[in-house]
Write a protein that holds these residues in place. Structure first.
Motif, mmCIF file in Angstrom:
data_model
loop_
_atom_site.group_PDB
_atom_site.id
_atom_site.type_symbol
_atom_site.label_atom_id
_atom_site.label_comp_id
_atom_site.label_asym_id
_atom_site.label_seq_id
_atom_site.Cartn_x
_atom_site.Cartn_y
_atom_site.Cartn_z
ATOM 1 N N ASN A 137 2.277 6.936 2.758
ATOM 2 C CA ASN A 137 1.205 7.565 1.279
ATOM 3 C C ASN A 137 0.721 6.397 0.142
ATOM 4 O O ASN A 137 -0.027 6.691 -0.547
ATOM 5 C CB ASN A 137 2.430 8.922 0.582
ATOM 6 C CG ASN A 137 3.007 9.678 1.302
ATOM 7 O OD1 ASN A 137 1.992 10.327 1.893
ATOM 8 N ND2 ASN A 137 3.805 10.229 1.006
ATOM 9 N N GLU A 138 1.628 5.082 0.414
ATOM 10 C CA GLU A 138 0.903 3.937 -0.666
ATOM 11 C C GLU A 138 -0.445 3.675 0.088
ATOM 12 O O GLU A 138 -0.914 3.148 -0.366
ATOM 13 C CB GLU A 138 2.549 3.493 -0.487
ATOM 14 C CG GLU A 138 3.673 3.586 -1.473
ATOM 15 C CD GLU A 138 3.544 4.134 -2.411
ATOM 16 O OE1 GLU A 138 2.061 3.873 -2.957
ATOM 17 O OE2 GLU A 138 4.244 5.158 -3.567
ATOM 18 N N ARG A 139 -0.299 4.103 1.710
ATOM 19 C CA ARG A 139 -1.479 3.267 1.720
ATOM 20 C C ARG A 139 -2.765 3.815 1.624
ATOM 21 O O ARG A 139 -3.531 3.323 1.277
ATOM 22 C CB ARG A 139 -1.159 2.553 3.702
ATOM 23 C CG ARG A 139 0.137 2.919 4.504
ATOM 24 C CD ARG A 139 0.131 0.627 4.222
ATOM 25 N NE ARG A 139 0.699 0.020 2.723
ATOM 26 C CZ ARG A 139 2.121 0.596 2.697
ATOM 27 N NH1 ARG A 139 2.639 0.821 3.778
ATOM 28 N NH2 ARG A 139 2.782 -0.169 1.894
ATOM 29 N N ALA A 140 -2.779 4.765 1.626
ATOM 30 C CA ALA A 140 -3.132 6.445 1.609
ATOM 31 C C ALA A 140 -4.055 5.759 -0.502
ATOM 32 O O ALA A 140 -5.102 5.521 -0.429
ATOM 33 C CB ALA A 140 -3.535 7.539 2.012
ATOM 34 N N ILE A 141 -3.290 5.326 -1.330
ATOM 35 C CA ILE A 141 -3.609 5.039 -2.445
ATOM 36 C C ILE A 141 -4.496 3.861 -2.766
ATOM 37 O O ILE A 141 -5.142 3.350 -3.248
ATOM 38 C CB ILE A 141 -2.209 5.825 -3.067
ATOM 39 C CG1 ILE A 141 -1.398 6.513 -3.398
ATOM 40 C CG2 ILE A 141 -2.008 4.326 -4.718
ATOM 41 C CD1 ILE A 141 0.454 6.743 -4.433
ATOM 42 N N GLU A 142 -3.058 3.073 -1.691
ATOM 43 C CA GLU A 142 -3.897 1.302 -2.020
ATOM 44 C C GLU A 142 -5.515 1.013 -1.488
ATOM 45 O O GLU A 142 -6.486 0.691 -1.723
ATOM 46 C CB GLU A 142 -3.188 0.843 -0.999
ATOM 47 C CG GLU A 142 -1.610 0.429 -1.736
ATOM 48 C CD GLU A 142 -0.938 -0.036 -0.649
ATOM 49 O OE1 GLU A 142 0.641 -0.246 -1.159
ATOM 50 O OE2 GLU A 142 -0.894 -0.828 0.790
ATOM 51 N N LEU A 143 -5.232 1.932 -0.551
ATOM 52 C CA LEU A 143 -7.337 2.255 0.744
ATOM 53 C C LEU A 143 -8.175 2.539 -0.596
ATOM 54 O O LEU A 143 -8.932 3.170 -0.819
ATOM 55 C CB LEU A 143 -6.982 3.153 1.652
ATOM 56 C CG LEU A 143 -6.154 2.487 2.743
ATOM 57 C CD1 LEU A 143 -6.110 3.726 3.801
ATOM 58 C CD2 LEU A 143 -6.780 1.409 3.261
ATOM 59 N N ARG A 144 -7.766 4.375 -0.869
ATOM 60 C CA ARG A 144 -8.346 4.753 -2.024
ATOM 61 C C ARG A 144 -8.729 3.651 -2.886
ATOM 62 O O ARG A 144 -9.973 3.457 -3.628
ATOM 63 C CB ARG A 144 -7.556 6.042 -2.585
ATOM 64 C CG ARG A 144 -8.624 7.072 -4.053
ATOM 65 C CD ARG A 144 -9.940 7.497 -3.014
ATOM 66 N NE ARG A 144 -10.932 8.315 -4.063
ATOM 67 C CZ ARG A 144 -11.848 7.391 -4.626
ATOM 68 N NH1 ARG A 144 -11.970 6.277 -4.322
ATOM 69 N NH2 ARG A 144 -12.528 8.679 -5.296
ATOM 70 N N GLN A 145 -8.000 2.449 -3.761
ATOM 71 C CA GLN A 145 -8.161 2.303 -4.418
ATOM 72 C C GLN A 145 -8.972 0.823 -3.833
ATOM 73 O O GLN A 145 -8.953 -0.566 -4.876
ATOM 74 C CB GLN A 145 -7.072 1.606 -5.510
ATOM 75 C CG GLN A 145 -6.876 3.182 -6.047
ATOM 76 C CD GLN A 145 -5.582 2.754 -7.355
ATOM 77 O OE1 GLN A 145 -3.772 3.129 -6.484
ATOM 78 N NE2 GLN A 145 -5.326 2.391 -8.428
#
Length: 392
Positions: free
Chosen positions: A256-264
């Protein structure tokens, strides 16, 4: 009359092939799934060992080709017989990988739909190519359901950052799980019938703070689980098995953290591969399972569009081949990149298998749902990597 060794039977209108495969996987079933349809000249057969398809046949098609063809059947009957499977293992792709690929092939028109009026409807998981997929769990075991609650379309079930210790199982409906970002809410997954809302931390940590938001998509009926019974069952497990479950929980949260980092556009893949050596290569036939004693390792997936970091593992985490759970990670779909200070201990997997087999149906379903969420969240991370890339 149903034959003695037939343990599951029904209509494909009620239970689609993907749902049947998840149910058989959750119960580590070994046997033969037979499908018939008035719209198909030949029956279909899928052979399972410990919940995973190993071979299939439908007309002239065999192996994966046959399995994918059967995803197009929208009308027919099925029955699963529990028996020893003598068929040669020709399918090595993970169960969840097969389900997602089969649904996509039907959606893209690569697989022919078989049934009445099958010309235009897209599968619910893939109506929008940018939408997150829906995860469905096995049939609900009501033994641990203490109460029922109803939520209406758009109603908040869980809010990120707030305290909460409840765990629910979805009896009917769809729930969207999302994380808050500076750019607004980021969808992670959608959960359907039989899936669970809540993590291990929900019933293990006093004053647990929710790490994601859950919102009803349409009207939803939830079963409130008896958290005390779940905690008691968890406490009876060996320390090693408890450590395994906590390690899986950490993997899911990191995805879930990777998804946020990718979105930003804040994910730097180099930190996961530089000064690290491959200990397990993606697509290898590694069969061992390991516990990290010291140091760290990274889980990295290779795709045509890049190397995607999924998680970092530390002391107390596990990695390798886990036969009774399908994570969609190593060894088939990811590599393990070891840091210089990594020290590991080989683990006897049979002990874990025995403990897993003796779990209650609800707890086993809960663990299998965590594994499925890891597999599907990995797909979401890969899609975000393809769309947004790494650091800006």
């Amino acid at each position: 009359m149903m034959r003695d060794n037939v343990v599951l039977a029904g209509s494909l209108k009620f239970l689609a092939l993907g749902d049947i495969m998840q149910l058989l996987g959750a119960n580590s079933s070994t046997g033969v799934l037979r499908l018939i349809s008035r719209y198909a000249a030949d029956p279909g057969f899928i052979y399972f060992e410990n919940g995973n398809p190993v071979n299939a046949a439908c007309g002239n098609a065999t192996g994966l080709e046959a399995v994918y063809a059967l995803f197009g059947w929208t009308d027919g009957e099925f029955e699963f017989t529990r028996e020893n499977v003598l068929s040669q293992r020709v399918i090595t792709k993970s169960r969840m990988g097969i389900i997602l690929e089969g649904l996509k092939m039907v959606d893209d028109g690569q697989v022919k739909r078989v049934g009445p009026g099958t010309g235009s409807r897209r599968h619910e998981m893939l109506e929008d190519p940018d939408a997150v997929p829906i995860i469905k769990g096995p049939l609900v075991d009501y033994m641990y359901v203490a109460d029922e609650e109803d939520f209406f379309d758009g109603e908040l079930i869980v809010e990120e950052g707030k305290h909460g210790s409840w765990i629910w199982v979805i009896l009917e409906g769809v729930v969207e799980i999302m994380r808050q970002t500076p750019d607004g809410p980021l969808p992670i997954v959608r959960l359907g019938d039989g899936s669970f809302i809540g993590s291990l931390s929900s019933f293990l940590i006093q004053g647990h703070i929710r790490t994601a938001t859950a919102v009803a998509v349409g009207n939803v009926q939830l079963g409130v689980l008896d958290s005390q019974r779940l905690a008691q069952e968890f406490s009876r497990l060996s320390p090693e098995f408890r450590g395994l479950l906590i390690s899986l929980d950490r993997r899911l949260k990191q995805l879930n953290e990777r998804a946020i980092e990718l979105r930003q556009k804040q994910l730097d893949p180099s930190g996961y591969v530089e000064n690290r050596k491959p200990l397990i290569m993606q697509a290898s036939e590694e069969e061992s399972f390991y516990l990290i004693r010291e140091g760290s390792a990274a889980v990295v997936r290779s795709e045509p569009f890049g190397r995607i970091p999924l998680a970092t593992l530390y002391k107390g985490d596990y990695f390798g081949q886990l036969p009774f759970l399908d994570l969609g990670h190593e060894p088939e779909f990811a590599s393990i990149m070891a840091a210089k200070d990594l020290k590991v201990r080989k683990v006897e997997i049979n002990h874990f298998q025995k403990e897993y087999n003796h779990l209650s149906t609800t707890f086993k379903n809960f663990i299998d749902n965590v594994a499925t969420c890891i597999s599907v969240s990995t797909k979401v991370v890969c899609n975000y990597y393809k769309k947004f890339g790494g650091t800006s």
